[in-house]
Structures are given as structure tokens and as C-alpha cells.
Motif scaffolding. Structure first.
Motif, mmCIF file in Angstrom:
data_model
loop_
_atom_site.group_PDB
_atom_site.id
_atom_site.type_symbol
_atom_site.label_atom_id
_atom_site.label_comp_id
_atom_site.label_asym_id
_atom_site.label_seq_id
_atom_site.Cartn_x
_atom_site.Cartn_y
_atom_site.Cartn_z
ATOM 1 N N GLU A 146 -31.794 -5.668 -6.912
ATOM 2 C CA GLU A 146 -32.350 -5.154 -5.662
ATOM 3 C C GLU A 146 -31.726 -5.934 -4.525
ATOM 4 O O GLU A 146 -31.573 -7.145 -4.602
ATOM 5 C CB GLU A 146 -33.859 -5.334 -5.627
ATOM 6 C CG GLU A 146 -34.603 -4.408 -6.548
ATOM 7 C CD GLU A 146 -36.099 -4.499 -6.349
ATOM 8 O OE1 GLU A 146 -36.533 -4.957 -5.276
ATOM 9 O OE2 GLU A 146 -36.814 -4.097 -7.260
ATOM 10 N N SER A 150 -34.382 -4.655 0.837
ATOM 11 C CA SER A 150 -35.036 -3.406 0.470
ATOM 12 C C SER A 150 -36.478 -3.652 0.037
ATOM 13 O O SER A 150 -36.824 -4.706 -0.468
ATOM 14 C CB SER A 150 -34.270 -2.728 -0.670
ATOM 15 O OG SER A 150 -34.408 -3.480 -1.848
ATOM 16 N N LEU A 151 -37.313 -2.661 0.271
ATOM 17 C CA LEU A 151 -38.707 -2.719 -0.152
ATOM 18 C C LEU A 151 -38.912 -1.744 -1.293
ATOM 19 O O LEU A 151 -38.355 -0.644 -1.291
ATOM 20 C CB LEU A 151 -39.631 -2.316 0.999
ATOM 21 C CG LEU A 151 -39.855 -3.341 2.100
ATOM 22 C CD1 LEU A 151 -40.742 -2.744 3.182
ATOM 23 C CD2 LEU A 151 -40.491 -4.589 1.545
ATOM 24 N N ASN A 152 -39.732 -2.120 -2.227
ATOM 25 C CA ASN A 152 -40.082 -1.191 -3.282
ATOM 26 C C ASN A 152 -41.284 -0.361 -2.823
ATOM 27 O O ASN A 152 -41.761 -0.495 -1.707
ATOM 28 C CB ASN A 152 -40.363 -1.946 -4.587
ATOM 29 C CG ASN A 152 -41.468 -2.965 -4.445
ATOM 30 O OD1 ASN A 152 -42.175 -2.997 -3.453
ATOM 31 N ND2 ASN A 152 -41.610 -3.810 -5.444
ATOM 32 N N ALA A 153 -41.784 0.488 -3.695
ATOM 33 C CA ALA A 153 -42.876 1.390 -3.324
ATOM 34 C C ALA A 153 -44.137 0.619 -2.944
ATOM 35 O O ALA A 153 -44.839 0.988 -1.991
ATOM 36 C CB ALA A 153 -43.162 2.347 -4.475
ATOM 37 N N GLY A 155 -44.353 -2.259 -1.556
ATOM 38 C CA GLY A 155 -44.171 -2.819 -0.221
ATOM 39 C C GLY A 155 -44.449 -1.795 0.864
ATOM 40 O O GLY A 155 -45.093 -2.093 1.877
ATOM 41 N N TRP A 156 -43.972 -0.572 0.664
ATOM 42 C CA TRP A 156 -44.217 0.483 1.648
ATOM 43 C C TRP A 156 -45.695 0.855 1.708
ATOM 44 O O TRP A 156 -46.244 1.120 2.783
ATOM 45 C CB TRP A 156 -43.366 1.711 1.348
ATOM 46 C CG TRP A 156 -41.941 1.506 1.708
ATOM 47 C CD1 TRP A 156 -40.882 1.382 0.861
ATOM 48 C CD2 TRP A 156 -41.402 1.357 3.032
ATOM 49 N NE1 TRP A 156 -39.726 1.169 1.569
ATOM 50 C CE2 TRP A 156 -40.017 1.153 2.901
ATOM 51 C CE3 TRP A 156 -41.956 1.364 4.302
ATOM 52 C CZ2 TRP A 156 -39.178 0.969 3.995
ATOM 53 C CZ3 TRP A 156 -41.127 1.185 5.393
ATOM 54 C CH2 TRP A 156 -39.758 0.992 5.235
ATOM 55 N N VAL A 157 -46.372 0.879 0.567
ATOM 56 C CA VAL A 157 -47.807 1.173 0.551
ATOM 57 C C VAL A 157 -48.567 0.081 1.311
ATOM 58 O O VAL A 157 -49.471 0.371 2.099
ATOM 59 C CB VAL A 157 -48.324 1.311 -0.902
ATOM 60 C CG1 VAL A 157 -49.848 1.342 -0.952
ATOM 61 C CG2 VAL A 157 -47.742 2.562 -1.538
ATOM 62 N N ILE A 159 -47.464 -1.831 3.755
ATOM 63 C CA ILE A 159 -47.204 -1.664 5.182
ATOM 64 C C ILE A 159 -48.033 -0.518 5.750
ATOM 65 O O ILE A 159 -48.598 -0.621 6.843
ATOM 66 C CB ILE A 159 -45.697 -1.454 5.435
ATOM 67 C CG1 ILE A 159 -44.957 -2.772 5.199
ATOM 68 C CG2 ILE A 159 -45.431 -0.936 6.840
ATOM 69 C CD1 ILE A 159 -43.461 -2.650 5.243
ATOM 70 N N ALA A 160 -48.143 0.591 5.010
ATOM 71 C CA ALA A 160 -48.929 1.739 5.483
ATOM 72 C C ALA A 160 -50.406 1.377 5.604
ATOM 73 O O ALA A 160 -51.075 1.772 6.577
ATOM 74 C CB ALA A 160 -48.749 2.916 4.523
#
Length: 194
Positions: A146, A150-153, A155-157, A159-160
């Protein structure tokens, strides 16, 4: 007692990789990748792969390869990086090829302190060179890494969720202020404006 001996014997046969990682440079996923690569190399060529990653080798521990073994050896304090070949492999893999692979894959990653990446890339390319020397092809893909940004899934969750909580808090604060200001009258009291 016999059962324990058979279990230990079975695990020794099932794991063709000899790995000594003092500082846990390699993650569990990377160790499984090396085991898969070593198993395929041994099945197709009869050669074995070993990786030794030491913090310090002042006590001069001897890690020498067996007859048909390639050994990736690193002592970090001494900045010692070697590829040692068993007697049967010295004629199969020339030193010039080893030096070229180290220059191309190991040293740039080690200079950037990405020891895991350098070790895996060198192991992969050495294994492919050995397989090619025997006229075989390895099906194990090159290792994947990686990128640092980059962010994995997950990480995005995360942040949301944080964004939603901040937005909700600002929304509730805005409603409370606007509703309270229309019904409240300010007056000058004993302790100042209220």
C-alpha cells in the motif's frame, strides 16, 4: 509424546521457509507471502529460501545456507546485507546477478527504511531467477504494497463518521442559538449584560 513429535515433524515439512526475524520487520501477511513463495520455489526447483533479519550480529552467530538454499541475511546495526548461496547454488546463480538484484531492489528500499519491502522484492526476484535457471516459471505474483498516502475502506468510513458528527454538532448548535435569541430579552443587571 509420539503425537507431539509427529506434529512437530509435520510442521517442519509443511514450512519450507526458514525465517529468523528478530525485530518483527515483516508483518504476518508478508510472512505468509514469503512462505507461499518459498513453498512454490521448493516444489518446482528443489531450492529453498531463508530470510534472516537481525538487529545486531556482534556475537557472530553463524547462519550458513544448506547445499541448495539461498539465504537473505541482514544485520541492521552493522548495515550488513548479504545473499548467501549453498554449495549447489553457486553455479546456478552468478554473483553478478545477485549484485544487480540487490542494487535494483534491496538497497533503494533499505535507504528509505522500508526494510520489509526491500526484503520481499529481493526474495521474489531471486526466486524467479532460480526458477528461470531451472527452466521453471513461478506463478506467485510480486508482493503488493500500500502506498503511504492511500486510505483503505475503514479509513474512509472513519472520516465520514467524524465529518457527520462535526456537521451534526454545528447544526444543533446553530438551531439552539437562533431559537434562544428570539425568545430571550437581554437587560443590564447587577453583574452586567445578561
Amino acid at each position: 509424546m509420539i503425537f507431539i513429535t509427529l506434529c512437530a515433524w509435520g510442521t517442519a515439512i509443511a514450512a519450507p521457509l526458514r525465517l529468523h526475524d528478530e525485530n518483527r520487520v515483516l508483518s504476518a501477511t508478508q510472512t505468509r507471502y514469503l512462505e507461499k513463495l518459498a513453498k512454490e520455489l521448493e516444489q518446482k526447483t528443489g531450492f529453498s529460501l531463508s530470510v534472516v533479519l537481525l538487529e545486531d550480529n556482534r556475537n557472530k552467530r553463524d547462519f550458513s545456507p544448506d547445499g541448495n538454499e539461498v539465504l537473505l541475511y541482514t544485520a541492521f546495526v552493522q548495515q550488513l546485507h548479504q545473499v548467501k548461496l549453498g554449495k549447489k547454488l553457486e553455479s546456478v546463480l552468478p554473483k553478478s546477478t545477485i549484485e544487480k538484484l540487490q542494487q535494483e531492489f534491496l538497497f533503494p528500499e533499505y535507504k528509505s527504511a522500508r526494510y520489509d519491502k526491500g526484503t520481499l522484492l529481493l526474495a521474489y526476484h531471486l526466486s524467479n531467477e532460480l526458477a528461470n535457471a531451472k527452466g521453471k516459471t513461478l506463478v506467485t505474483e510480486p508482493p503488493e504494497f500500500e502506498s503511504a498516502g492511500s486510505l483503505n475502506a475503514a479509513g474512509w468510513v472513519f472520516i465520514a463518521i467524524i465529518f457527520s458528527l462535526v456537521f451534526y454538532a454545528l447544526y444543533k448548535r446553530g438551531r439552539r442559538t437562533s431559537a434562544g435569541s428570539t425568545s430571550r430579552r437581554f437587560h443590564y443587571g447587577r453583574f452586567g449584560w445578561r
